[in-house]
Motif scaffolding. Sequence first.
Motif, PDB file in Angstrom:
ATOM      1  N   SER A   1      29.245  32.628  45.582  1.00  0.00           N
ATOM      2  CA  SER A   1      29.120  33.263  44.267  1.00  0.00           C
ATOM      3  C   SER A   1      27.681  33.190  43.754  1.00  0.00           C
ATOM      4  O   SER A   1      26.819  32.566  44.378  1.00  0.00           O
TER       5      SER A   1
ATOM      6  N   TYR B   1      40.606  34.972  42.078  1.00  0.00           N
ATOM      7  CA  TYR B   1      39.593  35.142  43.125  1.00  0.00           C
ATOM      8  C   TYR B   1      39.399  36.624  43.456  1.00  0.00           C
ATOM      9  O   TYR B   1      40.358  37.397  43.576  1.00  0.00           O
TER      10      TYR B   1
ATOM     11  N   VAL C   1      41.734  28.829  46.362  1.00  0.00           N
ATOM     12  CA  VAL C   1      41.535  29.911  45.401  1.00  0.00           C
ATOM     13  C   VAL C   1      42.881  30.284  44.798  1.00  0.00           C
ATOM     14  O   VAL C   1      43.943  29.908  45.311  1.00  0.00           O
TER      15      VAL C   1
ATOM     16  N   GLU D   1      33.363  29.605  39.835  1.00  0.00           N
ATOM     17  CA  GLU D   1      32.379  30.494  40.459  1.00  0.00           C
ATOM     18  C   GLU D   1      32.265  31.762  39.625  1.00  0.00           C
ATOM     19  O   GLU D   1      33.275  32.402  39.314  1.00  0.00           O
TER      20      GLU D   1
ATOM     21  N   GLN E   1      35.969  32.603  38.764  1.00  0.00           N
ATOM     22  CA  GLN E   1      36.937  32.210  39.775  1.00  0.00           C
ATOM     23  C   GLN E   1      37.175  30.697  39.741  1.00  0.00           C
ATOM     24  O   GLN E   1      36.219  29.922  39.687  1.00  0.00           O
TER      25      GLN E   1
ATOM     26  N   LEU F   1      39.849  29.446  53.660  1.00  0.00           N
ATOM     27  CA  LEU F   1      40.375  29.753  52.341  1.00  0.00           C
ATOM     28  C   LEU F   1      41.883  29.512  52.316  1.00  0.00           C
ATOM     29  O   LEU F   1      42.586  29.853  53.277  1.00  0.00           O
TER      30      LEU F   1
ATOM     31  N   TRP G   1      38.591  39.190  46.149  1.00  0.00           N
ATOM     32  CA  TRP G   1      38.673  39.241  47.610  1.00  0.00           C
ATOM     33  C   TRP G   1      37.809  40.344  48.229  1.00  0.00           C
ATOM     34  O   TRP G   1      37.862  40.562  49.443  1.00  0.00           O
TER      35      TRP G   1
ATOM     36  N   ILE H   1      38.063  27.335  41.611  1.00  0.00           N
ATOM     37  CA  ILE H   1      37.872  26.880  42.989  1.00  0.00           C
ATOM     38  C   ILE H   1      38.199  25.389  43.098  1.00  0.00           C
ATOM     39  O   ILE H   1      37.810  24.599  42.238  1.00  0.00           O
TER      40      ILE H   1
END
Length: 412
Positions: free
Chosen positions: A64, A129, A125, A225, A102, A204, A131, A104
Amino acid sequence: MRVEAFIARRFNKHTGRDGQEMSRPAIKVAIIGVALGLAVMLISIAVIVGFKREVRSQVIGFGSHIQIASYENYGNMQESPMRQTADFRKSLLMLDNVSDVQNIVRKPGIIQTDRAFQGVMMKGVDSTYNWDFFCDRLVAGDVENVDSIDNWTVISRIMADNMDLDTGMTFIVYFVGENLRARKYCVAAIYQTTFSEYDKLYILTDLRGLQQLNNWNADQYSSLELLLKDWEKLDETAGKVFGVAADEGELYSIDTIVDMAPQIFDWLSMLDMNAVIILVLMMLVSGFCIISGLLILILERCSTIGLLKALGMTDWGIRMVFLRQALYLVGEGMIWGNIVGLALILIQYFTSVVPLDPASYYVDHVPVFLSVKWWILLNIGMGLTATAMLVLPSRMIVKVKPSELIDCNAQS
């Protein structure tokens, strides 16, 4: 000025004819020099800008633009959680350059299969998030319905090959802490980038499982993020994020992607110096080519210069005639330079015909990108540089006297 322009057009139309054997190749060399110089500059800028954009996008895809974490993490081997309130998230999203926030959760582990084992970083995530980065790089599976799979993971192609894994297969991850704990995960999708260091490291998965392993609450995360809309406003936005975080009354560490990957961005910054060197060299080469062409034109039209002076034309007027003639040649060279440069850039952009070793350059082909702004600036820069370099050589005209007309005719 109309008289000078008319004479310059006539000179340009008849250059290389009427026995003027020396000017014909000189004109061609001048035009080719300008064309090649501009084409090389366009390609160089397109490659450097494209390369920086591609490498930067991959680093940002994994990390990020900006990360917010607990200040207690500095110098602490045990990661401390941070809390995210609804008001904090809303305040961050209200910043004009922030597109996504986001949640995390990170936790190191050791992946084991029947074939091998290696250390990994599990990156948890949730629905916040974005993608897009991984969707563009998926080679197997899908990330749209990962929540329907228990303990889903998205792994890299390198990791899948090393561990002999494929979509739908399971593997064990061991987490080392006060007690050794193991979890079984399933491969939902496989991605592939050209950053092998990151591909070998990141997996992930759903952050809820990692929160349980850490004994964290549902509102506790390793970091937030932030994805931005405009890269050029990174530092400005980081300052605004710091202000929003300060209002929360908690101690946070705020790092930009430049802070988190300084070696890569220092390396990319060095490319700017390469671009400057290439631009200066190409402008000098093109300038010298057109100067040599102008000098030859002046020498071959020595008698014409004397005649124009005898008819009462000023030195400045005659200089303008030859400057205009030279600028016509510059313009023709720039047209061809744009055609050649842009054509090669478009060919590489759509076909990626020139490959690179991703192990050395982080990309598997030469990326190119040329904005309209850069295209305009390069053309203006070339035109102004050529004009400035032609002013001094055109002063040779002042030395030609009407009395030398006969001598010049005799020499020709």
